[in-house]
Design a protein around this motif. Structure first.
Motif, PDB file in Angstrom:
ATOM      1  N   ASN A 328      35.350  27.539  69.310  1.00 29.69           N
ATOM      2  CA  ASN A 328      35.560  28.561  70.332  1.00 29.69           C
ATOM      3  C   ASN A 328      37.023  28.990  70.382  1.00 29.69           C
ATOM      4  OD1 ASN A 328      32.943  28.786  71.206  1.00 29.69           O
ATOM      5  ND2 ASN A 328      33.179  27.378  72.932  1.00 29.69           N
ATOM      6  N   ASN A 329      37.239  30.214  70.783  1.00 30.00           N
ATOM      7  CA  ASN A 329      38.584  30.693  71.095  1.00 30.00           C
ATOM      8  C   ASN A 329      39.040  29.965  72.361  1.00 30.00           C
ATOM      9  OD1 ASN A 329      40.907  32.059  71.756  1.00 30.00           O
ATOM     10  ND2 ASN A 329      39.963  34.096  71.825  1.00 30.00           N
ATOM     11  N   PRO A 330      40.128  29.199  72.317  1.00 35.73           N
ATOM     12  CA  PRO A 330      40.566  28.441  73.503  1.00 35.73           C
ATOM     13  C   PRO A 330      40.835  29.322  74.708  1.00 35.73           C
ATOM     14  CG  PRO A 330      41.844  27.822  71.544  1.00 35.73           C
ATOM     15  CD  PRO A 330      41.031  29.024  71.173  1.00 35.73           C
ATOM     16  N   GLU A 331      41.106  30.602  74.470  1.00 38.41           N
ATOM     17  CA  GLU A 331      41.440  31.498  75.565  1.00 38.41           C
ATOM     18  C   GLU A 331      40.257  32.302  76.090  1.00 38.41           C
ATOM     19  OE1 GLU A 331      44.606  33.928  74.125  1.00 38.41           O
ATOM     20  OE2 GLU A 331      45.956  32.213  73.760  1.00 38.41           O
ATOM     21  N   ASN A 332      39.107  32.223  75.363  1.00 38.31           N
ATOM     22  CA  ASN A 332      37.939  33.011  75.791  1.00 38.31           C
ATOM     23  C   ASN A 332      36.677  32.349  75.239  1.00 38.31           C
ATOM     24  OD1 ASN A 332      35.937  34.899  76.303  1.00 38.31           O
ATOM     25  ND2 ASN A 332      37.182  36.669  75.683  1.00 38.31           N
ATOM     26  N   GLU A 333      35.884  31.775  76.095  1.00 37.61           N
ATOM     27  CA  GLU A 333      34.690  31.038  75.650  1.00 37.61           C
ATOM     28  C   GLU A 333      33.610  31.955  75.094  1.00 37.61           C
ATOM     29  OE1 GLU A 333      32.320  30.812  79.927  1.00 37.61           O
ATOM     30  OE2 GLU A 333      33.127  28.972  79.044  1.00 37.61           O
ATOM     31  N   ASN A 334      33.764  33.242  75.244  1.00 35.36           N
ATOM     32  CA  ASN A 334      32.802  34.195  74.693  1.00 35.36           C
ATOM     33  C   ASN A 334      33.194  34.660  73.290  1.00 35.36           C
ATOM     34  OD1 ASN A 334      31.067  34.275  76.983  1.00 35.36           O
ATOM     35  ND2 ASN A 334      32.611  35.531  78.030  1.00 35.36           N
ATOM     36  N   LEU A 337      36.148  31.474  66.392  1.00 31.55           N
ATOM     37  CA  LEU A 337      37.056  31.711  65.279  1.00 31.55           C
ATOM     38  C   LEU A 337      36.314  31.593  63.958  1.00 31.55           C
ATOM     39  CD1 LEU A 337      40.103  29.566  66.483  1.00 31.55           C
ATOM     40  CD2 LEU A 337      39.585  31.965  67.004  1.00 31.55           C
ATOM     41  N   TYR A 338      36.615  32.523  63.047  1.00 33.53           N
ATOM     42  CA  TYR A 338      36.043  32.458  61.706  1.00 33.53           C
ATOM     43  C   TYR A 338      37.078  32.978  60.716  1.00 33.53           C
ATOM     44  CZ  TYR A 338      33.059  33.296  57.663  1.00 33.53           C
ATOM     45  OH  TYR A 338      32.528  33.273  56.387  1.00 33.53           O
ATOM     46  N   LYS A 339      37.522  32.085  59.828  1.00 35.32           N
ATOM     47  CA  LYS A 339      38.516  32.439  58.801  1.00 35.32           C
ATOM     48  C   LYS A 339      39.707  33.176  59.431  1.00 35.32           C
ATOM     49  CE  LYS A 339      36.615  34.395  55.217  1.00 35.32           C
ATOM     50  NZ  LYS A 339      35.837  34.831  54.005  1.00 35.32           N
ATOM     51  N   ASN A 340      40.244  32.564  60.518  1.00 38.06           N
ATOM     52  CA  ASN A 340      41.439  33.076  61.207  1.00 38.06           C
ATOM     53  C   ASN A 340      41.203  34.389  61.940  1.00 38.06           C
ATOM     54  OD1 ASN A 340      43.051  30.881  60.298  1.00 38.06           O
ATOM     55  ND2 ASN A 340      43.288  31.902  58.305  1.00 38.06           N
ATOM     56  N   GLU A 341      39.953  34.803  62.039  1.00 42.53           N
ATOM     57  CA  GLU A 341      39.627  35.981  62.842  1.00 42.53           C
ATOM     58  C   GLU A 341      38.981  35.538  64.147  1.00 42.53           C
ATOM     59  OE1 GLU A 341      37.787  39.502  61.051  1.00 42.53           O
ATOM     60  OE2 GLU A 341      37.821  38.401  59.151  1.00 42.53           O
ATOM     61  N   VAL A 342      39.136  36.371  65.150  1.00 44.58           N
ATOM     62  CA  VAL A 342      38.468  36.122  66.427  1.00 44.58           C
ATOM     63  C   VAL A 342      37.259  37.055  66.526  1.00 44.58           C
ATOM     64  CG1 VAL A 342      38.672  36.177  68.935  1.00 44.58           C
ATOM     65  CG2 VAL A 342      40.618  35.435  67.543  1.00 44.58           C
ATOM     66  N   LEU A 343      36.071  36.461  66.649  1.00 36.89           N
ATOM     67  CA  LEU A 343      34.830  37.239  66.723  1.00 36.89           C
ATOM     68  C   LEU A 343      34.171  37.034  68.080  1.00 36.89           C
ATOM     69  CD1 LEU A 343      33.340  36.380  63.196  1.00 36.89           C
ATOM     70  CD2 LEU A 343      34.794  38.331  63.818  1.00 36.89           C
ATOM     71  N   ASN A 344      33.429  38.027  68.517  1.00 37.39           N
ATOM     72  CA  ASN A 344      32.701  37.928  69.784  1.00 37.39           C
ATOM     73  C   ASN A 344      31.310  37.350  69.557  1.00 37.39           C
ATOM     74  OD1 ASN A 344      34.728  39.159  71.427  1.00 37.39           O
ATOM     75  ND2 ASN A 344      34.092  41.163  70.652  1.00 37.39           N
ATOM     76  N   TYR A 345      30.928  36.420  70.411  1.00 36.79           N
ATOM     77  CA  TYR A 345      29.533  35.996  70.419  1.00 36.79           C
ATOM     78  C   TYR A 345      28.659  37.157  70.896  1.00 36.79           C
ATOM     79  CZ  TYR A 345      30.633  30.962  70.035  1.00 36.79           C
ATOM     80  OH  TYR A 345      31.053  29.727  69.611  1.00 36.79           O
TER      81      TYR A 345
END
Length: 793
Positions: A328-334, A337-345
């Motif tokens: 999970n992104n520590p700053e947003n549980e929604n 992280l995937y290959k240094n990218e931040v993706l939305n669930y």
């Protein structure tokens, strides 16, 4: 006195009237096997002859009319079964059974089956023959809902009939695909062992996977032409529809048969239930004929034959489910992280209707790998987001075309083409024909990961290094066409290597495979009767070796005379599970104690999930052979390291004491039939008052776990073995006498409790008898029961 006589006369009239009313009511609940019924949307009248076991033989001028008729007669026998199976994947069981099914509904509604069904339906070719026939079949079901009598279960449970859609049909495929899978029962358990016990324990367990293999050989030749563990197990254990488990099939080439023609055999292993899983129907039109075995809501048979070819299936047991630990992104549980990218669930809101309670609302989070199990399984006690990637929902779904094409093939190559379109579940497609071709295709979309990756524990979802690298072309799938051995077979065992390696999966132990090979190889004059008898075989070639290894470790110095008698019985046992045998009773209890004393101290609560997995059956023969093992030591004892001899001897003594208390002091009286029973359970038969009316059984039976006549049961503390699954049908098709081919199902053709075909095959099935699969038109037209489905003018 006159008043008393009048009252008595009135009471007699009331009783007679009630009797007549009851007779009329209960007769109205039976399927209609005679007479005429108006049917819309047919071009010509359709004749349906019902044979002596209630199988409809449908004669129509075209396939569309035939499939519409099939839908109608299938519904009149199995509408309640259709109702239950369509509700599973949609998460709609709690709607009729109440709050106890909420957790199961959450699981299935969260797997993505419904969403995959919707996507597939949007992309269907509405001009294809498969689509036209499927919608005609649904039309027949829905016309029965409009005009036919309502099965009594609807009234008992309190549910209204609803019309069926293509989405219901595809949801059934999704449930079937998930019930074939094993990963969800095995991977979480192995991951926990690795994390909590460490690599020494873990590596010793998984080291069994390349041991004791009877491999299905690959060989391609030319066609002959003449033209989570506990949670998952608990959630699926309460399902009112049987899961798919294992199977046997073998096809014997012409050179190995007495009459010089191919003989085909198949017995898919599925959870026992009432009604039985398969519905038999024979369709004949001027340009098409098939005697098929149908799942509820599936128009095209997964098992079938005609005068030209026969086909069937076993479970491939390949690995098509993987679990990923997301970060999970520590700053947003929604976000994750995937290959240094931040993706939305992706978020999906779900509403489950619950009988006599408020609707249950929940939200599913979906990553690129699949739905998070944390939001689906309440008992998943981890803060790590665990996503489930499933090939069934990941790739294009052509499963309807697969079923249509294998049931409409004109040649072996046509059949192969249909089999090649299957992505999931993995199935061994078995084939034999009148031109003396035999074949086996391991169907399903196979794929490669990086070489060092072990996929039966949780994978890393964020790194990008644990992803599928490529998909394997179907021509590289395990398969055999007209092999030099003159037979093909499958018993859910490991196929031989593809691309120079063994493809990973959850393949079952070699017992049945080894027995099939031992029986088929030396004999070159097989007959239909021989094959029918072989399907009832109850001998394991592996279990005597396990017994021998365990007996060799016993310290018998202080054994009583009776204990030594029990040892001798085991030592002399040939591995046969006949009713009168004593050894199976001793062996199963001995194994229960042995596995408990070996693994339970380390695994603790998790042991109860481990003990009845296919994986433990692969561990057992290897563990019985080992002299040194990290698992021998009991971690609960202080300053003592137990040996194999101590574990095995203690286990035998505990088993003997238990059996003496359970069955008496006379060892010779510990017969297998005293502890093994089978009951075919109906969903409403769980109510005690209704059990004897709706359930079929209990019966004593022959067979055991992992023999050809596979009677599958859990081994637990009770010492009684309640068979939960086995051959869902036994079929033998002999192309030298195809019109007299044989079959049997566990109970009966009809799911209507007042039908004479509700359980009329049950005793024959237990006895190893068969009934004819009628193809001869003269015989069929001599049937006593004829239903004419009249085309409306």
């Amino acid at each position: 006195m006159k008043i008393i006589k009048k009252i008595a006369a009135i009471l007699i009239v009331i009783v007679i009237s009630l009797g007549i009313a009851s007779w009329i009511y209960f007769n109205s609940l039976k399927p209609t096997y005679n007479g005429e019924i108006q049917l819309k949307n047919t071009t010509k009248d359709v004749a349906v002859y019902f044979d002596e076991i209630g199988v409809p033989h449908i004669t129509a001028e075209n396939q569309k009319d035939a499939y519409l008729a099939l839908g109608y007669v299938h519904a009149q026998d199995r509408l309640w079964q259709m109702e239950l199976i369509r509700r599973i994947a949609a998460g709609r069981l709690a709607e009729i059974f109440g709050e106890k099914l909420i957790r199961t509904d959450k699981l299935f509604s969260g797997l993505g089956i419904e969403e995959a069904s919707e996507k597939t339906i949007q992309n269907l070719d509405k001009n294809s023959e498969a689509y036209k026939m499927a919608t005609a079949y649904l039309d027949g079901i829905n016309q029965y809902i409009e005009n036919g009598t309502t099965p009594i279960e609807y009234r008992l449970v309190g549910v209204k009939k609803e019309k069926y859609t293509l989405k219901d049909m595809y949801n059934v495929f999704g449930y079937m695909a998930f019930s074939f899978a094993i990963a969800h029962k095995t991977d979480p358990m192995l991951n926990e062992i690795k994390e909590k016990l460490g690599s020494t324990y873990f590596n010793e367990l998984i080291g069994v996977e390349d041991k004791n293999l009877t491999l299905i050989p690959n060989e391609k030749n030319a066609e002959i032409t003449g033209a989570f563990s506990e949670a998952m197990q608990n959630l699926t254990a309460v399902l009112p529809i049987a899961p798919f488990i294992g199977s046997n099939s073998w096809v014997i080439g012409a050179d190995k048969t007495k009459n010089g023609k191919v003989i085909f055999a198949n017995d898919p292993h599925i959870g026992y239930s009432q009604p039985s899983v398969w519905y038999q129907a024979h369709i004949k039109t001027p340009n098409y004929e098939m005697y098929g075995f149908h799942l509820a809501l599936v128009p095209f048979p997964l098992l079938g034959h005609n005068k030209d070819y026969a086909y069937g299936l076993t479970m491939f047991e390949n690995d098509d489910i993987d679990f990923y630990v997301e970060q999970n992104n520590p700053e947003n549980e929604n976000q994750y992280l995937y290959k240094n990218e931040v993706l939305n669930y992706k978020k999906i809101e779900k509403r489950l209707k619950v009988k006599d309670a408020k609707d249950s609302l929940y939200t599913i989070k979906v990553s690129k790998h699949g739905p998070l199990m944390n939001g689906i399984i309440d008992q998943l006690q981890t803060e790590k987001p665990i996503a489930m990637q499933w090939i069934y929902t990941k790739l294009e779904n052509q499963i309807m075309d697969v079923a249509y094409e294998i049931s409409h093939a004109k040649s072996l190559l046509d059949f192969k083409k249909g089999a090649s379109k299957l992505h999931a579940p993995g199935l061994n497609m078995m084939y034999g024909d009148a031109k003396n071709n035999i074949a086996w295709f391991a169907s399903g979309k196979l794929y490669n990961y990086r070489d060092s990756l072990y996929t039966k524990t949780f994978l890393n979802g964020s790194s990008g290094t644990d992803e599928i690298l490529n998909y394997i072309d179907f021509d590289d799938n395990p398969q055999a066409i007209n092999p030099i051995s003159n037979y093909v077979y499958s018993a859910n065992n490991q196929p031989d290597s593809i691309q120079n390696k063994l493809y990973p999966g959850y393949y079952l132990v070699e017992d049945r495979a080894k027995r099939i090979e031992n029986l088929l190889t030396p004999k070159n004059d097989w007959s239909k009767e021989d094959v029918a008898k072989m399907l009832m075989d109850v001998t394991s070639p592996v279990i005597p070796e396990i017994s021998k290894d365990l007996i060799a470790a016993l310290d018998q110095r202080d054994f009583s005379a009776s204990e030594k008698t029990a040892v001798v019985i085991l030592k002399e046992w040939q591995g046969n599970f006949d009713k009168e045998e004593v050894a199976p009773t001793i062996y199963n209890r001995f194994i229960y104690e042995f596995q408990k004393n070996t693994f339970a101290d380390e695994m603790q609560k998790g042991y109860f999930q481990f003990i009845n997995t296919p994986f433990v059956e692969k561990v057992l023969p290897v563990q019985a052979k080992r002299e040194n093992s990290v698992w021998w030591d009991n971690v609960n004892t202080v300053n003592k390291i137990e040996t194999k001899q101590e574990i095995v001897t203690t286990s035998f003594k505990k088993a003997f004491q238990f059996l003496e208390n359970q069955l008496g002091a006379n060892v010779a009286g510990w017969k297998w039939e005293r502890v093994l029973t089978v009951e075919h359970k109906h969903a409403v038969g769980e109510v005690a008052l209704l059990r004897k009316y709706f359930n079929v059984g209990p019966f004593t039976t022959n067979g055991g776990d992992q023999v050809i006549n596979n009677q599958i049961y859990d081994i637990d503390s009770t010492g009684y073995y309640k068979v939960k699954a086995g051959p869902s049908t036994r079929r033998v098709v002999d192309f030298s006498d195809v019109e007299n081919s044989l079959s049997i199902i566990p109970t009966g053709q009809s799911g209507r409790v007042f039908s004479k075909h509700y359980k009329d095959q049950a005793q024959k099935y237990l006895n190893g008898e068969y009934v004819k699969m009628m193809l001869n038109q003269t015989e069929i037209k001599n049937s006593k029961n004829l239903l004419i489905l009249k085309a409306q003018k």
